[in-house]
Design a protein around this motif. Structure first.
Motif, PDB file in Angstrom:
ATOM      1  N   VAL A  59      23.034  -8.461   2.883  1.00 22.18           N
ATOM      2  CA  VAL A  59      21.665  -7.459   3.053  1.00 22.18           C
ATOM      3  C   VAL A  59      21.090  -7.832   1.337  1.00 22.18           C
ATOM      4  O   VAL A  59      21.531  -7.292   0.334  1.00 22.18           O
ATOM      5  CB  VAL A  59      21.383  -5.959   3.934  1.00 22.18           C
ATOM      6  N   LYS A  60      19.489  -7.346   0.970  1.00 21.13           N
ATOM      7  CA  LYS A  60      19.054  -7.694  -0.148  1.00 21.13           C
ATOM      8  C   LYS A  60      17.598  -7.214   0.369  1.00 21.13           C
ATOM      9  O   LYS A  60      17.126  -7.504   1.381  1.00 21.13           O
ATOM     10  CB  LYS A  60      19.316  -8.734  -0.491  1.00 21.13           C
ATOM     11  N   SER A  67      20.043  -4.989  -3.391  1.00 16.83           N
ATOM     12  CA  SER A  67      21.230  -5.956  -1.774  1.00 16.83           C
ATOM     13  C   SER A  67      22.715  -4.941  -2.174  1.00 16.83           C
ATOM     14  O   SER A  67      23.083  -4.814  -2.768  1.00 16.83           O
ATOM     15  CB  SER A  67      21.398  -7.732  -2.973  1.00 16.83           C
ATOM     16  N   SER A 109      14.980  -8.522  -0.851  1.00 20.42           N
ATOM     17  CA  SER A 109      14.167 -10.085  -0.413  1.00 20.42           C
ATOM     18  C   SER A 109      14.389 -11.385   1.148  1.00 20.42           C
ATOM     19  O   SER A 109      13.588 -11.789   0.715  1.00 20.42           O
ATOM     20  CB  SER A 109      14.280 -10.817  -1.609  1.00 20.42           C
ATOM     21  N   ASP A 110      14.965 -10.395   1.905  1.00 19.01           N
ATOM     22  CA  ASP A 110      15.585 -11.548   2.586  1.00 19.01           C
ATOM     23  C   ASP A 110      14.178 -10.828   3.752  1.00 19.01           C
ATOM     24  O   ASP A 110      14.014 -11.710   4.749  1.00 19.01           O
ATOM     25  CB  ASP A 110      16.328 -10.296   3.493  1.00 19.01           C
ATOM     26  N   TYR A 111      13.183  -9.937   3.456  1.00 21.56           N
ATOM     27  CA  TYR A 111      12.416  -9.704   4.210  1.00 21.56           C
ATOM     28  C   TYR A 111      10.960  -9.341   3.732  1.00 21.56           C
ATOM     29  O   TYR A 111      10.144  -8.919   4.019  1.00 21.56           O
ATOM     30  CB  TYR A 111      12.482  -7.694   4.567  1.00 21.56           C
ATOM     31  N   ARG A 112      11.767 -10.663   2.555  1.00 21.06           N
ATOM     32  CA  ARG A 112       9.906 -10.655   2.212  1.00 21.06           C
ATOM     33  C   ARG A 112       8.972 -11.503   3.111  1.00 21.06           C
ATOM     34  O   ARG A 112       8.956 -12.156   3.713  1.00 21.06           O
ATOM     35  CB  ARG A 112       9.512 -11.637   0.915  1.00 21.06           C
ATOM     36  N   GLN A 157       9.793  -4.002   8.964  1.00 24.42           N
ATOM     37  CA  GLN A 157      11.157  -4.115   8.599  1.00 24.42           C
ATOM     38  C   GLN A 157      11.535  -2.564   8.054  1.00 24.42           C
ATOM     39  O   GLN A 157      11.141  -2.230   7.198  1.00 24.42           O
ATOM     40  CB  GLN A 157      11.708  -4.485   7.952  1.00 24.42           C
ATOM     41  N   ASP A 214      15.325  -6.326  -6.479  1.00 24.45           N
ATOM     42  CA  ASP A 214      15.680  -6.934  -5.289  1.00 24.45           C
ATOM     43  C   ASP A 214      16.830  -6.730  -4.801  1.00 24.45           C
ATOM     44  O   ASP A 214      18.080  -7.436  -5.689  1.00 24.45           O
ATOM     45  CB  ASP A 214      15.647  -8.638  -5.424  1.00 24.45           C
TER      46      ASP A 214
END
Length: 204
Positions: free
Chosen positions: A75-76, A66, A78-81, A117, A64
């Protein structure tokens, strides 16, 4: 997809075209072995290309990573999991990165409405100005995490990412696992050949 399946003539020809295209561009540096697979991530190299894939169930977790984007936003990964993420490691100083930028943006535009993404990881650029100028000149619209010292790159498991091989593009599936990789500059066709199957997994 079974490794024993015999491709039809048209499929074989298309595969050969993708393989040739994938070898057009090379990385800025290639210290160490970056094309072989590793048990921790399950990558298997597509013969004759700089592409690797990992079957579902054999994939390792993506770290993850970041930080802040070039624009200063947090931003990281996992924001887009729940989405398929295309991670592209690049630097403004890297010739192949400049060559592949238009290909990445074209695929990003094509897949923007398909829960995909794109996220860049900018490395070895001590000055953000150069990286931002690169994006502006190349028309890159997706965000990039600013990682000048490469500290985030070192979080990746062994065999998934060689920090000395730039550019490298990784495909992270919807569960946050490493599904595919392209080492060195990639073409639109080559990138789509490893991205599309991962995107299609949501329908299975």
């Amino acid at each position: 997809m079974s490794a024993m399946t015999r491709p039809r003539p048209r499929v074989a020809a298309a595969a050969a075209t993708v393989a040739a295209a994938a070898l057009v561009l090379t990385g800025c540096s290639s210290s160490g072995s970056s094309s072989s697979g590793d048990g921790q991530v399950g990558f298997v190299t597509v013969k004759g290309t700089n592409l690797s894939k990992a079957d579902a169930g054999k994939r390792g977790d993506a770290p993850d990573i970041s930080g802040e984007t070039l624009e200063g936003n947090p931003v990281k990964l996992s924001d887009y999991r729940g989405k398929v993420v295309v991670l592209n490691v690049w630097g403004s100083w890297c010739g192949p990165c400049r060559e592949e930028a238009k290909n990445l943006q074209a695929v990003a535009d094509e897949y923007k409405d398909k829960d995909v993404q794109f996220l860049g990881v900018n490395t070895r650029d001590s000055d953000k100005t150069n990286a931002i100028r690169f994006e502006q000149e190349k028309g890159v619209t997706f965000p990039s995490l600013f990682d000048p010292a490469g500290t985030q790159l070192l979080k990746f498991p062994k065999g998934s990412l060689n920090p000395q091989s730039i550019p490298t593009t990784l495909i992270v599936d919807r569960d946050g696992k490493l599904a595919a990789r392209a080492v060195g500059g990639t073409t639109q066709e080559a990138l789509e050949s490893i991205l599309q199957p991962v995107v299609a997994e949501q329908k299975q």
